[in-house]
Motif scaffolding. Sequence first.
Motif, PDB file in Angstrom:
ATOM      1  N   ALA A   1      18.756 -11.851  -4.047  1.00  0.00           N
ATOM      2  CA  ALA A   1      17.303 -11.762  -4.232  1.00  0.00           C
ATOM      3  C   ALA A   1      16.953 -10.677  -5.243  1.00  0.00           C
ATOM      4  N   ILE A   2      17.593  -9.522  -5.129  1.00  0.00           N
ATOM      5  CA  ILE A   2      17.328  -8.426  -6.066  1.00  0.00           C
ATOM      6  C   ILE A   2      17.792  -8.804  -7.466  1.00  0.00           C
ATOM      7  N   LEU A   3      18.889  -9.512  -7.549  1.00  0.00           N
ATOM      8  CA  LEU A   3      19.402  -9.954  -8.846  1.00  0.00           C
ATOM      9  C   LEU A   3      18.414 -10.892  -9.542  1.00  0.00           C
ATOM     10  N   CYS A   4      17.640 -11.639  -8.762  1.00  0.00           N
ATOM     11  CA  CYS A   4      16.625 -12.531  -9.336  1.00  0.00           C
ATOM     12  C   CYS A   4      15.551 -11.758 -10.107  1.00  0.00           C
ATOM     13  N   ALA A   5      15.405 -10.474  -9.821  1.00  0.00           N
ATOM     14  CA  ALA A   5      14.372  -9.656 -10.464  1.00  0.00           C
ATOM     15  C   ALA A   5      14.875  -8.933 -11.700  1.00  0.00           C
ATOM     16  N   LYS A   6      16.117  -9.169 -12.089  1.00  0.00           N
ATOM     17  CA  LYS A   6      16.735  -8.397 -13.172  1.00  0.00           C
ATOM     18  C   LYS A   6      15.891  -8.396 -14.443  1.00  0.00           C
ATOM     19  N   ASP A   7      15.465  -9.557 -14.900  1.00  0.00           N
ATOM     20  CA  ASP A   7      14.729  -9.635 -16.162  1.00  0.00           C
ATOM     21  C   ASP A   7      13.355  -8.970 -16.064  1.00  0.00           C
ATOM     22  N   LEU A   8      12.742  -9.013 -14.893  1.00  0.00           N
ATOM     23  CA  LEU A   8      11.428  -8.391 -14.712  1.00  0.00           C
ATOM     24  C   LEU A   8      11.531  -6.877 -14.576  1.00  0.00           C
TER      25      LEU A   8
ATOM     26  N   THR B   1       8.697 -14.211  -8.894  1.00  0.00           N
ATOM     27  CA  THR B   1       9.788 -15.076  -9.330  1.00  0.00           C
ATOM     28  C   THR B   1      10.430 -15.657  -8.082  1.00  0.00           C
ATOM     29  N   ARG B   2      11.095 -16.806  -8.234  1.00  0.00           N
ATOM     30  CA  ARG B   2      11.621 -17.513  -7.072  1.00  0.00           C
ATOM     31  C   ARG B   2      13.125 -17.315  -6.890  1.00  0.00           C
ATOM     32  N   GLN B   3      13.503 -17.185  -5.630  1.00  0.00           N
ATOM     33  CA  GLN B   3      14.904 -17.272  -5.236  1.00  0.00           C
ATOM     34  C   GLN B   3      15.073 -18.684  -4.677  1.00  0.00           C
TER      35      GLN B   3
ATOM     36  N   GLU C   1       0.832  -1.211   0.000  1.00  0.00           N
ATOM     37  CA  GLU C   1       0.000   0.000   0.000  1.00  0.00           C
ATOM     38  C   GLU C   1       0.866   1.261   0.000  1.00  0.00           C
ATOM     39  N   GLU C   2       2.011   1.213   0.686  1.00  0.00           N
ATOM     40  CA  GLU C   2       2.937   2.353   0.634  1.00  0.00           C
ATOM     41  C   GLU C   2       3.471   2.538  -0.784  1.00  0.00           C
ATOM     42  N   ALA C   3       3.769   1.417  -1.442  1.00  0.00           N
ATOM     43  CA  ALA C   3       4.268   1.483  -2.815  1.00  0.00           C
ATOM     44  C   ALA C   3       3.240   2.130  -3.738  1.00  0.00           C
ATOM     45  N   ILE C   4       1.997   1.704  -3.625  1.00  0.00           N
ATOM     46  CA  ILE C   4       0.935   2.255  -4.472  1.00  0.00           C
ATOM     47  C   ILE C   4       0.764   3.751  -4.212  1.00  0.00           C
ATOM     48  N   ALA C   5       0.790   4.139  -2.926  1.00  0.00           N
ATOM     49  CA  ALA C   5       0.641   5.550  -2.563  1.00  0.00           C
ATOM     50  C   ALA C   5       1.819   6.385  -3.053  1.00  0.00           C
ATOM     51  N   SER C   6       2.906   5.712  -3.439  1.00  0.00           N
ATOM     52  CA  SER C   6       4.099   6.402  -3.934  1.00  0.00           C
ATOM     53  C   SER C   6       4.198   6.376  -5.458  1.00  0.00           C
ATOM     54  N   GLY C   7       3.156   5.861  -6.120  1.00  0.00           N
ATOM     55  CA  GLY C   7       3.119   5.886  -7.573  1.00  0.00           C
ATOM     56  C   GLY C   7       3.581   4.613  -8.254  1.00  0.00           C
ATOM     57  N   ILE C   8       3.850   3.551  -7.489  1.00  0.00           N
ATOM     58  CA  ILE C   8       4.299   2.291  -8.083  1.00  0.00           C
ATOM     59  C   ILE C   8       3.141   1.622  -8.820  1.00  0.00           C
ATOM     60  N   GLU C   9       3.446   1.080 -10.000  1.00  0.00           N
ATOM     61  CA  GLU C   9       2.427   0.426 -10.831  1.00  0.00           C
ATOM     62  C   GLU C   9       2.598  -1.088 -10.906  1.00  0.00           C
ATOM     63  N   ASP C  10       3.825  -1.575 -10.727  1.00  0.00           N
ATOM     64  CA  ASP C  10       4.121  -3.002 -10.840  1.00  0.00           C
ATOM     65  C   ASP C  10       4.902  -3.460  -9.615  1.00  0.00           C
ATOM     66  N   VAL C  11       4.413  -4.510  -8.971  1.00  0.00           N
ATOM     67  CA  VAL C  11       5.076  -5.079  -7.802  1.00  0.00           C
ATOM     68  C   VAL C  11       5.631  -6.449  -8.167  1.00  0.00           C
ATOM     69  N   ILE C  12       6.931  -6.628  -7.949  1.00  0.00           N
ATOM     70  CA  ILE C  12       7.624  -7.882  -8.225  1.00  0.00           C
ATOM     71  C   ILE C  12       8.005  -8.496  -6.890  1.00  0.00           C
ATOM     72  N   ILE C  13       7.464  -9.664  -6.586  1.00  0.00           N
ATOM     73  CA  ILE C  13       7.727 -10.310  -5.306  1.00  0.00           C
ATOM     74  C   ILE C  13       8.652 -11.502  -5.521  1.00  0.00           C
ATOM     75  N   ILE C  14       9.777 -11.501  -4.794  1.00  0.00           N
ATOM     76  CA  ILE C  14      10.746 -12.597  -4.864  1.00  0.00           C
ATOM     77  C   ILE C  14      10.369 -13.597  -3.779  1.00  0.00           C
ATOM     78  N   THR C  15       9.879 -14.755  -4.180  1.00  0.00           N
ATOM     79  CA  THR C  15       9.400 -15.733  -3.214  1.00  0.00           C
ATOM     80  C   THR C  15      10.344 -16.930  -3.151  1.00  0.00           C
ATOM     81  N   GLY C  16       9.990 -17.885  -2.309  1.00  0.00           N
ATOM     82  CA  GLY C  16      10.745 -19.123  -2.171  1.00  0.00           C
ATOM     83  C   GLY C  16       9.800 -20.227  -1.742  1.00  0.00           C
TER      84      GLY C  16
END
Length: 287
Positions: A112-119, A101-103, A42-57
């Motif tokens: 973990a952040i590197l796992c999001a590179k392509d996205l 995407t999964r770590q 919700e903080e992200a959305i209130a800050s103008g973020i449009e796409d959320v990428i969650i690194i899961t496991g």
Amino acid sequence: MKIRKAVFPAAGLGTRFLPVTKAIPKEMLPLVDTPLIQYCVEEAIASGIEDVIIITGRGKTAIEDHFDTSKELEVLLEEKGKTDLLKMVRDISNLVRFSYTRQKEALGLGHAILCAKDLVGEEPFAVFLGDDIIDSKVPAMKQMTEVYKKYRHSVLAVQRVPRENISSYGVIKGTAAGNHLFEVTDLVEKPRPEDAPSDLAVIGRYILTPDVFEYLENTRPGKNGEIQLTDALKAMAGRHPIYALEFEGDRYDAGDKLGFLKATVSLALKRDDLRDEFVEFLKGLKL
């Protein structure tokens, strides 16, 4: 360029909250009635973020389920005429665009952040650590995006921390660059109090330029074989400007049991439906 995407590393094991995190993702622990990760989304959305990428496991499917639709629950609520709850449930699944995407191994925040590179692609992006809950009039990430708009370089959130606690954080060395703003000249991961270059600790909010991926790819694993984001940023600071913002707001380390309790009480006291009775309960406690 606008900050459109945010990365949420959520593959950690949550060992500070065992035994509950043996079966429940730490990110799904509730502050009152809302999961930790939803506060940050919700903080992200209130800050103008449009796409959320969650690194899961492994064992993190509850996060995806929470932000997905739940037809059976929606039908049940509709049949019982619970329209307010129905709207709330539907709103959660429509908050923002999600991708996952999964770590596969717990190899550190940098990995973990590197796992999001392509996205993420070739654009600046935000990073949220769900342990850090920040209560502020202007969302902390919104404060940071305003800095990015002006300088077009990476921005770290920092907070002054007592020297005796500084060894739990990454710490910046920097020069003043404006109101509560610093240009970072060096970073140290978890220094001893006597070795810390300042009392400004990096908190779980970042805006990173895509250059960071090159530095992460060239960062050697450190302690426990983990790739540390701090190490990559330290190398990056020598070639690319990095800024640190001492944000305005109250921050709670909700990954720590005491911090989690403090956040729960503070947020509950801001709820109109809970505050009065909760205050009376607290007043009646025999300590």
